[in-house]
Design an enzyme around this catalytic site. Structure first.
Site, PDB file in Angstrom:
ATOM      1  N   ASP A 201     -14.921   0.136  -2.017  1.00 10.98           N
ATOM      2  CA  ASP A 201     -13.573   0.362  -2.542  1.00 10.98           C
ATOM      3  C   ASP A 201     -13.692   1.017  -3.913  1.00 10.98           C
ATOM      4  O   ASP A 201     -14.537   0.622  -4.737  1.00 10.98           O
ATOM      5  CB  ASP A 201     -12.837  -0.976  -2.663  1.00 10.98           C
ATOM      6  CG  ASP A 201     -11.402  -0.812  -3.128  1.00 10.98           C
ATOM      7  OD1 ASP A 201     -10.533  -0.591  -2.273  1.00 10.98           O
ATOM      8  OD2 ASP A 201     -11.167  -0.891  -4.347  1.00 10.98           O
ATOM      9  N   ASN A 209      -4.543   7.136 -10.291  1.00 13.87           N
ATOM     10  CA  ASN A 209      -3.326   7.827  -9.851  1.00 13.87           C
ATOM     11  C   ASN A 209      -2.258   7.816 -10.934  1.00 13.87           C
ATOM     12  O   ASN A 209      -1.596   8.830 -11.194  1.00 13.87           O
ATOM     13  CB  ASN A 209      -2.781   7.177  -8.575  1.00 13.87           C
ATOM     14  CG  ASN A 209      -3.457   7.698  -7.316  1.00 13.87           C
ATOM     15  OD1 ASN A 209      -3.983   8.801  -7.298  1.00 13.87           O
ATOM     16  ND2 ASN A 209      -3.441   6.894  -6.266  1.00 13.87           N
ATOM     17  N   HIS A 214      -1.471  11.927  -8.452  1.00 18.52           N
ATOM     18  CA  HIS A 214      -2.023  11.722  -7.108  1.00 18.52           C
ATOM     19  C   HIS A 214      -2.942  12.859  -6.665  1.00 18.52           C
ATOM     20  O   HIS A 214      -3.875  12.622  -5.885  1.00 18.52           O
ATOM     21  CB  HIS A 214      -0.881  11.547  -6.101  1.00 18.52           C
ATOM     22  CG  HIS A 214      -0.185  10.229  -6.241  1.00 18.52           C
ATOM     23  ND1 HIS A 214      -0.667   9.075  -5.678  1.00 18.52           N
ATOM     24  CD2 HIS A 214       0.960   9.878  -6.905  1.00 18.52           C
ATOM     25  CE1 HIS A 214       0.141   8.066  -5.965  1.00 18.52           C
ATOM     26  NE2 HIS A 214       1.135   8.525  -6.714  1.00 18.52           N
ATOM     27  N   ASP A 218      -6.549  12.227  -5.250  1.00 13.83           N
ATOM     28  CA  ASP A 218      -7.081  12.753  -3.993  1.00 13.83           C
ATOM     29  C   ASP A 218      -8.436  13.416  -4.211  1.00 13.83           C
ATOM     30  O   ASP A 218      -9.355  13.281  -3.397  1.00 13.83           O
ATOM     31  CB  ASP A 218      -6.113  13.762  -3.385  1.00 13.83           C
ATOM     32  CG  ASP A 218      -4.842  13.113  -2.851  1.00 13.83           C
ATOM     33  OD1 ASP A 218      -4.814  11.875  -2.722  1.00 13.83           O
ATOM     34  OD2 ASP A 218      -3.879  13.858  -2.567  1.00 13.83           O
ATOM     35  N   GLU A 244      -8.057   3.741  -0.569  1.00 13.57           N
ATOM     36  CA  GLU A 244      -9.278   4.045  -1.308  1.00 13.57           C
ATOM     37  C   GLU A 244     -10.486   3.280  -0.769  1.00 13.57           C
ATOM     38  O   GLU A 244     -11.510   3.189  -1.440  1.00 13.57           O
ATOM     39  CB  GLU A 244      -9.088   3.748  -2.797  1.00 13.57           C
ATOM     40  CG  GLU A 244      -8.866   2.292  -3.144  1.00 13.57           C
ATOM     41  CD  GLU A 244      -7.399   1.864  -3.104  1.00 13.57           C
ATOM     42  OE1 GLU A 244      -7.079   0.857  -3.758  1.00 13.57           O
ATOM     43  OE2 GLU A 244      -6.591   2.555  -2.444  1.00 13.57           O
TER      44      GLU A 244
END
Length: 324
Positions: A201, A209, A214, A218, A244
């Protein structure tokens, strides 16, 4: 003034060359007549007088069509055609037999050894040209169809591959990863082989973010996924489990080896610098590792244990590896 036939015009437009025709005949007068007749139609004519020379020429220049006499001193046309058709590299080249032999048995044998047509001598020039045009067009259509089929197969393969991938990160999506995992789990269970799963994770991803947006988030996910993908073996698999979270499938890998890999991945990601429009962004990962046990009757149980190990790593402060 000679006018090019439609096929010659089409082929010259698509391949920038005239069709190459190999003419094989041991009679000089016939060879000269056919060469002049075909050259006048802008074909690239290559004349030879012997069967062995014909085979050498065919393998060297790969003609688009062969006009082949039957009676020749060193090797007859039947044998030339049989050898041509026995070679995968030349088997698709069309052969038109052109011979003074006019018995039904001769014609049948010509077709049986791979000829596409048969012209009896003495031949009519217009008939020769018509049959040459027809078989060149058929050969070109076959090549075009084969090329289209190959492209279709490539497109289908690409589409199938895309259907297995996570569009954002370029690793396997969850559904395809589960297919692989179930398959490897069945093998490991049947043959008592080690199998380990890793859940990882990206730590504090929401903060990335919130701080950078965002799009940058990404980009970080892609960088993490691809970095991990390049660190594992070809036998291993990585999938995006959701958000994630990523999951690793490690066949024939015991817990100590998996923990070593997980720690290497953790260090590699911690050192990773992701260059973005908002500057350099760094991230860390937490990793949970679980090896298949006899009590793991399904792949879901193994994944669940790896997931619980991941949450244990988070409780320990993140940026660490926990194995169970």
């Amino acid at each position: 003034m000679q006018v090019k036939n439609a096929y010659t015009i089409f082929l010259s437009m698509t391949t920038n060359r005239s069709p190459v025709i190999l003419v094989v005949d041991d009679t000089p007068a016939n060879l000269l007549l056919l060469t002049q007749l075909l050259s006048a139609q802008s074909y690239d004519v290559r004349p030879v007088t012997q069967g062995t020379a014909a085979l050498t020429a065919i393998r060297t220049i790969r003609p688009d069509l062969v006009l082949l006499d039957i009676r020749m001193p060193d090797m007859d046309g039947y044998e030339v055609c049989q050898q041509l058709k026995a070679d995968e590299e030349t088997a698709q080249i069309p052969v038109i037999f052109i011979s003074a032999l006019d018995d039904v048995e001769d014609k049948v044998r010509a077709f049986e050894c791979g000829g596409v047509d048969y012209i009896a001598k003495p031949f009519q020039p217009l008939e020769v040209l018509a049959r040459v045009r027809t078989h060149l067009a058929l050969a070109q259509a076959r090549k075009a169809l084969e090329a289209a089929n190959r492209e279709l197969q490539r497109a289908l393969a690409r589409e199938a591959e895309l259907a297995r991938m996570d569009w954002l990160t370029g690793v396997y999506n969850r559904s395809h990863f589960y297919e692989l995992a179930r398959h490897e789990f069945a093998i490991a269970t049947r043959y008592e082989r080690p199998l380990t799963m890793c859940m990882l994770d990206v730590d504090h991803f929401k903060q990335i973010n919130d701080r950078y947006g965002h799009l940058v988030g990404d980009q970080v996910l892609r960088a993490v996924a691809q970095t991990v993908a390049h660190q594992i073996r070809t036998a291993d698999s990585i999938g995006r489990f959701g958000g994630e979270e990523f999951i690793l499938l490690l066949p024939n890998t015991n817990l100590p080896s998996a923990l070593t890999l997980a720690e290497r991945l953790r260090v590699t990601i911690a050192d990773l610098q992701v260059h973005t429009d908002r500057g350099i962004v760094t991230a860390t990962i937490s990793v949970g590792v679980a090896e298949r046990q006899s009590t793991d009757t399904t792949i879901e149980r193994l994944i669940d244990r790896a997931d619980r190990a991941l949450y244990a790593a988070k409780r320990q402060g993140r940026n660490c590896v926990v194995g169970v």
